[in-house]
Design a protein around this motif. Sequence first.
Motif, PDB file in Angstrom:
ATOM      1  N   ASP A 166      20.634 102.810 -47.961  1.00 46.64           N
ATOM      2  CA  ASP A 166      20.309 101.580 -48.690  1.00 46.64           C
ATOM      3  C   ASP A 166      19.554 101.891 -49.978  1.00 46.64           C
ATOM      4  O   ASP A 166      19.827 101.311 -51.037  1.00 46.64           O
ATOM      5  CB  ASP A 166      19.457 100.653 -47.812  1.00 46.64           C
ATOM      6  CG  ASP A 166      20.247  99.982 -46.700  1.00 46.64           C
ATOM      7  OD1 ASP A 166      21.489 100.021 -46.741  1.00 46.64           O
ATOM      8  OD2 ASP A 166      19.612  99.418 -45.789  1.00 46.64           O
ATOM      9  N   ILE A 167      18.572 102.802 -49.888  1.00 45.35           N
ATOM     10  CA  ILE A 167      17.797 103.189 -51.071  1.00 45.35           C
ATOM     11  C   ILE A 167      18.710 103.780 -52.143  1.00 45.35           C
ATOM     12  O   ILE A 167      18.592 103.478 -53.341  1.00 45.35           O
ATOM     13  CB  ILE A 167      16.700 104.205 -50.683  1.00 45.35           C
ATOM     14  CG1 ILE A 167      15.626 103.536 -49.813  1.00 45.35           C
ATOM     15  CG2 ILE A 167      16.086 104.838 -51.922  1.00 45.35           C
ATOM     16  CD1 ILE A 167      14.816 102.485 -50.537  1.00 45.35           C
ATOM     17  N   GLN A 215      11.955  96.882 -39.268  1.00 43.83           N
ATOM     18  CA  GLN A 215      11.574  98.289 -39.243  1.00 43.83           C
ATOM     19  C   GLN A 215      11.576  98.879 -37.838  1.00 43.83           C
ATOM     20  O   GLN A 215      11.433 100.098 -37.672  1.00 43.83           O
ATOM     21  CB  GLN A 215      10.209  98.498 -39.893  1.00 43.83           C
ATOM     22  CG  GLN A 215       9.028  97.902 -39.131  1.00 43.83           C
ATOM     23  CD  GLN A 215       8.637  96.552 -39.675  1.00 43.83           C
ATOM     24  OE1 GLN A 215       9.504  95.764 -40.044  1.00 43.83           O
ATOM     25  NE2 GLN A 215       7.350  96.283 -39.748  1.00 43.83           N
ATOM     26  N   ARG A 271      16.303  94.022 -46.938  1.00 45.86           N
ATOM     27  CA  ARG A 271      16.206  95.272 -46.195  1.00 45.86           C
ATOM     28  C   ARG A 271      15.710  96.413 -47.092  1.00 45.86           C
ATOM     29  O   ARG A 271      15.031  97.327 -46.650  1.00 45.86           O
ATOM     30  CB  ARG A 271      17.577  95.615 -45.610  1.00 45.86           C
ATOM     31  CG  ARG A 271      17.533  96.446 -44.367  1.00 45.86           C
ATOM     32  CD  ARG A 271      18.857  96.382 -43.636  1.00 45.86           C
ATOM     33  NE  ARG A 271      19.947  97.050 -44.326  1.00 45.86           N
ATOM     34  CZ  ARG A 271      21.233  96.748 -44.174  1.00 45.86           C
ATOM     35  NH1 ARG A 271      21.584  95.754 -43.370  1.00 45.86           N
ATOM     36  NH2 ARG A 271      22.168  97.399 -44.825  1.00 45.86           N
ATOM     37  N   ALA A 272      16.076  96.350 -48.372  1.00 44.50           N
ATOM     38  CA  ALA A 272      15.626  97.326 -49.353  1.00 44.50           C
ATOM     39  C   ALA A 272      15.726  96.682 -50.728  1.00 44.50           C
ATOM     40  O   ALA A 272      16.598  95.839 -50.956  1.00 44.50           O
ATOM     41  CB  ALA A 272      16.461  98.604 -49.294  1.00 44.50           C
ATOM     42  N   ALA A 278      18.565 103.633 -43.768  1.00 42.23           N
ATOM     43  CA  ALA A 278      17.532 103.231 -44.718  1.00 42.23           C
ATOM     44  C   ALA A 278      17.661 104.011 -46.023  1.00 42.23           C
ATOM     45  O   ALA A 278      17.579 103.437 -47.116  1.00 42.23           O
ATOM     46  CB  ALA A 278      16.147 103.424 -44.105  1.00 42.23           C
ATOM     47  N   ARG A 336      12.501 100.771 -52.497  1.00 40.03           N
ATOM     48  CA  ARG A 336      11.687 100.804 -51.283  1.00 40.03           C
ATOM     49  C   ARG A 336      12.412 100.100 -50.142  1.00 40.03           C
ATOM     50  O   ARG A 336      13.257  99.242 -50.349  1.00 40.03           O
ATOM     51  CB  ARG A 336      10.355 100.100 -51.517  1.00 40.03           C
ATOM     52  CG  ARG A 336      10.504  98.601 -51.757  1.00 40.03           C
ATOM     53  CD  ARG A 336       9.183  97.918 -52.003  1.00 40.03           C
ATOM     54  NE  ARG A 336       9.347  96.460 -52.031  1.00 40.03           N
ATOM     55  CZ  ARG A 336       8.375  95.620 -52.349  1.00 40.03           C
ATOM     56  NH1 ARG A 336       7.182  96.073 -52.649  1.00 40.03           N
ATOM     57  NH2 ARG A 336       8.604  94.323 -52.342  1.00 40.03           N
ATOM     58  N   VAL A 337      12.061 100.476 -48.940  1.00 39.66           N
ATOM     59  CA  VAL A 337      12.510  99.768 -47.744  1.00 39.66           C
ATOM     60  C   VAL A 337      11.583  98.581 -47.536  1.00 39.66           C
ATOM     61  O   VAL A 337      10.357  98.729 -47.560  1.00 39.66           O
ATOM     62  CB  VAL A 337      12.486 100.693 -46.510  1.00 39.66           C
ATOM     63  CG1 VAL A 337      12.822  99.905 -45.244  1.00 39.66           C
ATOM     64  CG2 VAL A 337      13.457 101.848 -46.686  1.00 39.66           C
ATOM     65  N   ASP A 338      12.149  97.394 -47.362  1.00 35.89           N
ATOM     66  CA  ASP A 338      11.347  96.187 -47.145  1.00 35.89           C
ATOM     67  C   ASP A 338      11.183  95.967 -45.653  1.00 35.89           C
ATOM     68  O   ASP A 338      12.150  95.637 -44.956  1.00 35.89           O
ATOM     69  CB  ASP A 338      12.013  94.964 -47.786  1.00 35.89           C
ATOM     70  CG  ASP A 338      12.005  95.053 -49.298  1.00 35.89           C
ATOM     71  OD1 ASP A 338      11.043  95.619 -49.848  1.00 35.89           O
ATOM     72  OD2 ASP A 338      12.963  94.566 -49.929  1.00 35.89           O
ATOM     73  N   GLU A 339       9.961  96.148 -45.164  1.00 36.01           N
ATOM     74  CA  GLU A 339       9.692  96.037 -43.741  1.00 36.01           C
ATOM     75  C   GLU A 339       9.275  94.616 -43.408  1.00 36.01           C
ATOM     76  O   GLU A 339       8.116  94.299 -43.162  1.00 36.01           O
ATOM     77  CB  GLU A 339       8.620  97.037 -43.319  1.00 36.01           C
ATOM     78  CG  GLU A 339       9.048  98.480 -43.573  1.00 36.01           C
ATOM     79  CD  GLU A 339       8.075  99.495 -43.049  1.00 36.01           C
ATOM     80  OE1 GLU A 339       6.921  99.108 -42.775  1.00 36.01           O
ATOM     81  OE2 GLU A 339       8.459 100.657 -42.893  1.00 36.01           O
TER      82      GLU A 339
END
Length: 345
Positions: free
Chosen positions: A21-22, A239, A54-55, A18, A64-67
């Motif tokens: 990815d950010i 997530q 996903r981000a 995660a 941001r992480v996309d949940e």
Amino acid sequence: MDSLLKHMVDMTGHRDHAMLDISVISAVQELAGAAQTRVLNIAIIGERRFLRSRASIGGGSSARVDEADNSQLGEPIEHFPELVRCLDEFGASAESVDDKHCHTMWLPIWFGDKADTVLEIVRPGPFVGEALHMVAGIVGVYRNFHSLLAYSERDSLTGLLNRKTFDDQLARMLQAVNDQKLLLPGQEERRNTGEEEEQWLAVVDVDHFKSVNDRFGHLYGDEVLILIANLLTSSFRSQDRVFRFGGEEFVILLRSTTLANAYRIIERFRTNVAAHLFPQVGTVTVSVGFVSIRAGESPVVSLGHADQALYFAKSNGRNQVCHYDELVAGGQLQAVASNDTAEFF
């Protein structure tokens, strides 16, 4: 150049997908002068492919992480014919321009002949050569480091997270629970009604799996495990974290959801397995036990409680989902500090 080196140092300092990815979308957003950058996951549902974020970063907001909830299919990949053509031809990139002259570029992250991750960059004008060169370098580092992380974290048969990564993931979840230990006024009441979002641990066991191996052989048994791993991936949310513990045992960490929603997600997986036709074998079912992760509890206790609920499910008909606390409240299980019959430690 200083900015490029800074982003590369930042990316290679992470040991978590995660955060990786950010880092990559933050770097690409700056270096490409993009309006929006996303890391997309390619999900296969039936015979169709869907894109799930996903981000993401854009619109002046932080990365941001996309949940996303896996109950939402996502964007059908056929809506993006340039990307479809790129993937079908094992291409390095694809680009499209909309009627407002906004340029979108997709960069598949290839591992051999497979790509389940795509980097999407949206820019108000054409992509320039120098920026593309730097983005290509960043994407190369991202791909290589992503591959190293995946190799060390994944089960070789199913591709799920392996046992080695579970301790670290559970420790992070327990830390998050401990950080929220002091409840705000009114939260305790919501928890008692099942409306409070909590963290959950579920243990899955394939029913009568030994008979599958005995009747059809280990090759078909392995195929059953691979297909169940695919159903786990498609049934749970982005997530959540899914692990193979070995043999026919799997563990899931469900993040930040209510009891009702946790039960719904787990039940969706159980019914997906029961409805699936496994080649040669036919139908297969799973039993599941789950429990909320509480502040101050050790991993042994949490796993032991989930395992008790699983054992109850298997001893009372199989092919069902059992919640530890409900079993204790109903007098069907006795609350104990740990479960000596648990096979995890």
